[in-house]
Write an enzyme that holds these catalytic residues in place. Structure first.
Site, PDB file in Angstrom:
ATOM      1  N   HIS A  60       0.821  -1.208   0.000  1.00 34.24           N
ATOM      2  CA  HIS A  60       0.000   0.000   0.000  1.00 34.24           C
ATOM      3  C   HIS A  60       0.859   1.264   0.000  1.00 34.24           C
ATOM      4  CE1 HIS A  60      -3.750  -2.263   1.676  1.00 34.24           C
ATOM      5  NE2 HIS A  60      -3.671  -2.324   0.357  1.00 34.24           N
ATOM      6  N   GLU A 145      -5.843  -7.854   3.818  1.00 38.35           N
ATOM      7  CA  GLU A 145      -5.301  -8.898   4.686  1.00 38.35           C
ATOM      8  C   GLU A 145      -6.418  -9.610   5.444  1.00 38.35           C
ATOM      9  OE1 GLU A 145      -2.607  -9.357   8.680  1.00 38.35           O
ATOM     10  OE2 GLU A 145      -2.107  -7.708   7.317  1.00 38.35           O
TER      11      GLU A 145
END
Length: 336
Positions: A60, A145
């Site tokens: 990210h 996740e």
């Protein structure tokens, strides 16, 4: 590995001579899992040529993603966007088993760049599901996740998105409940959630070892050591980076007067420096140090030339490349 905060670092930060200064966190930036994932994309492009498809952002960070795109990586949201027979890499955040099945159905060659620490949580979820536990997964709903971990045992997992969710949590058997967590959370908030869960479920089982990764913990410890010595804390990182967002929260919780998340120096507002003599600077675990260097240069131009290191830990952990890349690189070199 995580480390106990070094009192001498905090003392040094608070006793430095008056004047404009920067407290620079150490460690900061790339963790071992991110470094592995980024190198994996680069090696795949060298090994197989462009394009290499990557499902979701490999990590990210906008800068990293744009840099890899220029080299030939193509980032997609869904497996169905990858042309049949192509190469696809799974991001450091991990994927659910169904994604592997989708890739196989499309005859895709897969490279799994899931961080080994995330894989550890996946294995814990599978293990406790086989033992018929209810699994309380502490994490942010919708984060890649969390989606990946939940997919390992969806019928057993309940997502708990912070302490406020605890009153609504229900389980089948209070004697068979375990908690796991997303690896990039605030340690303090996670433990607050765990404490509340334990009040509700006294027999709650904890994972064999911390799920929150060493790098996330170390970066949070460094920011805590800055504490109230920093009038302003600048965290370099992208807004969709959970661990970077948490660093802003930790800074404010540790007593910083102000804290902001920026992708690069270009996003700093000069007005933030009003009345500021000490700036704390750190970066999330998916941030290359070149972006921190840019912020340091910006601060130097605004009179913040004195830089002090606030050291929380030494990091020496490294992870090997994904097995698929290692196999093909060995084959090319003619080694066994």
């Amino acid at each position: 590995m995580t480390a106990t905060p070094d009192p001498s670092a905090a003392s040094s930060a608070s006793s430095s001579a008056a004047g404009k200064r920067v407290l620079l966190a150490s460690p900061r930036g790339y963790c071992a899992g991110v470094d592995r994932a980024v190198i994996a994309v680069e090696k795949a492009l060298e090994q197989y040529g462009a394009p290499v498809y990557v499902r979701h952002e490999i990590v990210h960070n906008k800068y990293v993603v744009k840099t890899l795109e220029k080299k030939g990586a193509i980032f997609v949201e869904e497996t169905a966007e990858v042309p049949e027979g192509s190469i696809v890499m799974f991001s450091a955040h991990g994927v659910a088993p169904v994604v592997h099945e989708e890739a196989a159905a499309r005859n895709l060659a897969t490279i799994d760049a899931t961080c080994p620490l995330v894989t550890k949580v996946h294995r814990e979820a599978v293990r406790y599901a086989k033992e018929d536990f209810d699994i309380l997964l502490i994490g942010h709903e919708g984060h890649e996740e969390v989606v990946g971990t939940s997919g390992e045992a969806p019928e057993h997992i309940t997502i708990v998105d912070g302490p406020a969710d605890v009153p609504d949590v229900e389980v089948r058997d209070e004697s068979k409940v375990v908690w796991l967590s997303q690896t990039t959370l605030s340690v303090d908030e996670t433990m607050e959630t765990v404490d509340r869960l334990k009040e509700k479920f006294p027999q709650l089982v904890s994972p064999p070892s911390d799920d929150i990764c060493y790098a996330t913990q170390n970066r949070q410890i460094a920011v805590k050591q800055m504490g109230s010595a920093a009038d302003l804390v600048i965290v370099v990182g992208s807004k969709n980076s959970s661990n970077s967002v948490r660093l802003v929260e930790v800074a404010l919780g540790a007593g910083a007067r102000d804290a902001h998340l920026v992708d690069s120096a270009e996003e700093i507002d000069e007005a933030w420096l009003d009345g500021v003599t000490t700036v704390g600077l750190t970066s999330g675990a998916s941030v290359p140090d070149v972006l921190v260097e840019g912020v340091l240069e910006w601060l130097t131009h605004h009179g913040f030339e004195d830089v002090e290191i606030v050291k929380a830990a030494e990091e020496s952990i490294t992870f090997s490349l994904p097995k698929e890349l290692r196999r093909d690189l060995r084959a090319e070199l003619g080694t066994s």
